[in-house]
Design an enzyme around this catalytic site. Sequence first.
Site, PDB file in Angstrom:
ATOM      1  N   ASP A  14       1.037  -1.524   0.054  1.00 37.88           N
ATOM      2  CA  ASP A  14       0.311  -0.223   0.190  1.00 37.88           C
ATOM      3  C   ASP A  14       1.204   1.164  -0.083  1.00 37.88           C
ATOM      4  OD1 ASP A  14      -3.033   2.076   0.585  1.00 37.88           O
ATOM      5  OD2 ASP A  14      -2.915  -0.076   0.951  1.00 37.88           O
ATOM      6  N   SER A  64      -6.906   3.559  -1.909  1.00 40.30           N
ATOM      7  CA  SER A  64      -7.526   2.374  -1.037  1.00 40.30           C
ATOM      8  C   SER A  64      -7.648   2.025  -1.884  1.00 40.30           C
ATOM      9  CB  SER A  64      -6.702   2.485   0.130  1.00 40.30           C
ATOM     10  OG  SER A  64      -5.255   2.293   0.230  1.00 40.30           O
ATOM     11  N   ASP A 156      -4.260  13.814   2.485  1.00 39.35           N
ATOM     12  CA  ASP A 156      -4.903  13.401   1.758  1.00 39.35           C
ATOM     13  C   ASP A 156      -4.439  15.333   0.602  1.00 39.35           C
ATOM     14  OD1 ASP A 156      -5.532  10.986   1.358  1.00 39.35           O
ATOM     15  OD2 ASP A 156      -7.915  11.611   1.945  1.00 39.35           O
ATOM     16  N   ARG A 263     -16.720   7.627   0.432  1.00 41.84           N
ATOM     17  CA  ARG A 263     -15.481   6.441   0.725  1.00 41.84           C
ATOM     18  C   ARG A 263     -16.350   5.542   2.058  1.00 41.84           C
ATOM     19  NH1 ARG A 263      -8.947   5.663   0.662  1.00 41.84           N
ATOM     20  NH2 ARG A 263      -9.192   4.753   2.286  1.00 41.84           N
ATOM     21  N   ARG A 266     -13.815   5.111   6.237  1.00 44.33           N
ATOM     22  CA  ARG A 266     -13.647   5.896   7.517  1.00 44.33           C
ATOM     23  C   ARG A 266     -15.234   7.158   7.900  1.00 44.33           C
ATOM     24  NH1 ARG A 266      -9.449   7.045   9.734  1.00 44.33           N
ATOM     25  NH2 ARG A 266      -7.206   5.519   8.207  1.00 44.33           N
ATOM     26  N   ASP A 403       1.929   3.143   3.137  1.00 46.45           N
ATOM     27  CA  ASP A 403       0.419   4.036   2.705  1.00 46.45           C
ATOM     28  C   ASP A 403       0.444   4.759   4.263  1.00 46.45           C
ATOM     29  OD1 ASP A 403      -1.070   5.523   1.596  1.00 46.45           O
ATOM     30  OD2 ASP A 403      -2.679   4.638   2.292  1.00 46.45           O
ATOM     31  N   HIS A 407       1.701   8.615   5.122  1.00 47.89           N
ATOM     32  CA  HIS A 407       0.736  10.450   5.578  1.00 47.89           C
ATOM     33  C   HIS A 407       1.184  10.614   6.953  1.00 47.89           C
ATOM     34  CE1 HIS A 407      -2.436   9.332   2.684  1.00 47.89           C
ATOM     35  NE2 HIS A 407      -2.647   7.565   3.314  1.00 47.89           N
TER      36      HIS A 407
END
Length: 514
Positions: A14, A64, A156, A263, A266, A403, A407
């Site tokens: 990832d 992802s 992001d 999404r 979350r 990932d 982040h």
Amino acid sequence: MTTTKRPIALLILDGWGYRENTHMNAIYHANTPVLDRLNAQYAHGLISGSGLDVGLPDGQMGNSEVGHINLGSGRIVYQELTRISKAIADHEFEQNPALCDAVDAAVKAGGAVHIMGLLSPGGVHSHEEHIEAMCRMAVARGATKVYLHAFLDGRDTPPRSAKGSLSHFDDLFTTLGHGRIASIIGRYFAMDRDNRWDRVSQAYELITQGKAKFQYDNAVTALEAAYERNENDEFVSSSAITDSEGKVASLNDGDALIFMNFRADRARQITRSFINADFDGFERAVTPKVNFVTLTEYAADIKAPIAYPSENLVNTLGEVLQNRGRTQLRISETEKYAHVTFFFNGGKEEPFNGEDRILINSPKVATYDLQPEMSSTELTDKLVAAIESAQYDVIICNYPNGDMVGHTGNFDAAVKACEAVDACIGRVVDALAKVGGECIITADHGNAEQMTDETTGQAHTAHTSELVPFVFVGRDATIDEGGKLSDVAPTILHLMGETIPAEMTGKPLIHVKE
């Protein structure tokens, strides 16, 4: 008699992209002897995991959820971001039945319309253009009390980039003549997905009661105060924004609450805190009866109206393997478990027949730069044991480190994360060799290969649009150029000698030499 399997493993690294520029490139600077050896010995190339190739707008970085849907379905899947943006452009959004019903019911009851979501141009979990369209629609349908509960990004997007968005929405509400920003809080709290309910509870109290650590009369002022406390957007403490009379907004019976994240992963926890009667994640002081609408489907067990229900994906890799009597294993840490199961299966929660799942708990640390190896050793222990058991035809595994540590923006930690994953890959490849198995190593999107923003000099915490690696550790083979994530599932079926269903529009990338 049990048939011994010679498995094909798909290792998804990832956040592991390929970038020519080596400056602050954690993957380049990491010591990765295993991947270096595999690239030297086996067929390898690069494939696309972003933009139009995964059903996102041109140039949009991958993520992802999108990556795993494309990997598992074997076709380019039109993503929610694009789908909803198109509905707004075509003026269909403002007529959406679920959204209109919720707004109209609140207006009729004299209640408020509360809009919550990640206020960000990032396009990964949400898009602020969608939130703006919702605000405009609510006012157009007669709502005079419109409250925006802004979850701030900085993950992001650049770590301190929310000011422009907040200022824009302040101006928007002035133009509309109704509505205001009622609260701000970092996504670290509102969008947890690892059962850290102490975080989610702070967002719940903020939205339902206006109960917050801090109170300000303006959202930009609140943000600037957070920066003074050394809180980046992602970590902004709960901050209630008062109206001209010094009052906070609260969520009351008869109000509408519309969650604008598209999404799912979350969005689930905080949604359950609002709608589940038997919710036990934390003690809720109030449980207002509201018209709750989710923008997309977050989970099968979440019973709320959905503005844009999921499109049914037939004949994903998991379903094809089930129908052909094959066995499969899905394995990852908590952080990416939903991705190798729910998303890889095209949004289906239940396992297929013959599909086993192993969940390894991610470490309970505040941020993963504090433990960059995460739970990779335990994950690999379980994975190697599964390979040695010789009971699976296909194994799908995600290593989250690149990932999750990428982040954080911590370069040194990201380097350590990459080195930890490389060591694990070595163990997996050795285990596969012992049972005659083969392995595809790829990624869902980039991240750790760019740890600083070349323009601003800030830490780069977002995904990238870089190509991702594609390595075949197996028979002597060639790999086609120009591949994309949706080619991976057909490639696996091709290597197994299975026919590829018509629904899979991807093409096999690996061609074994005779």
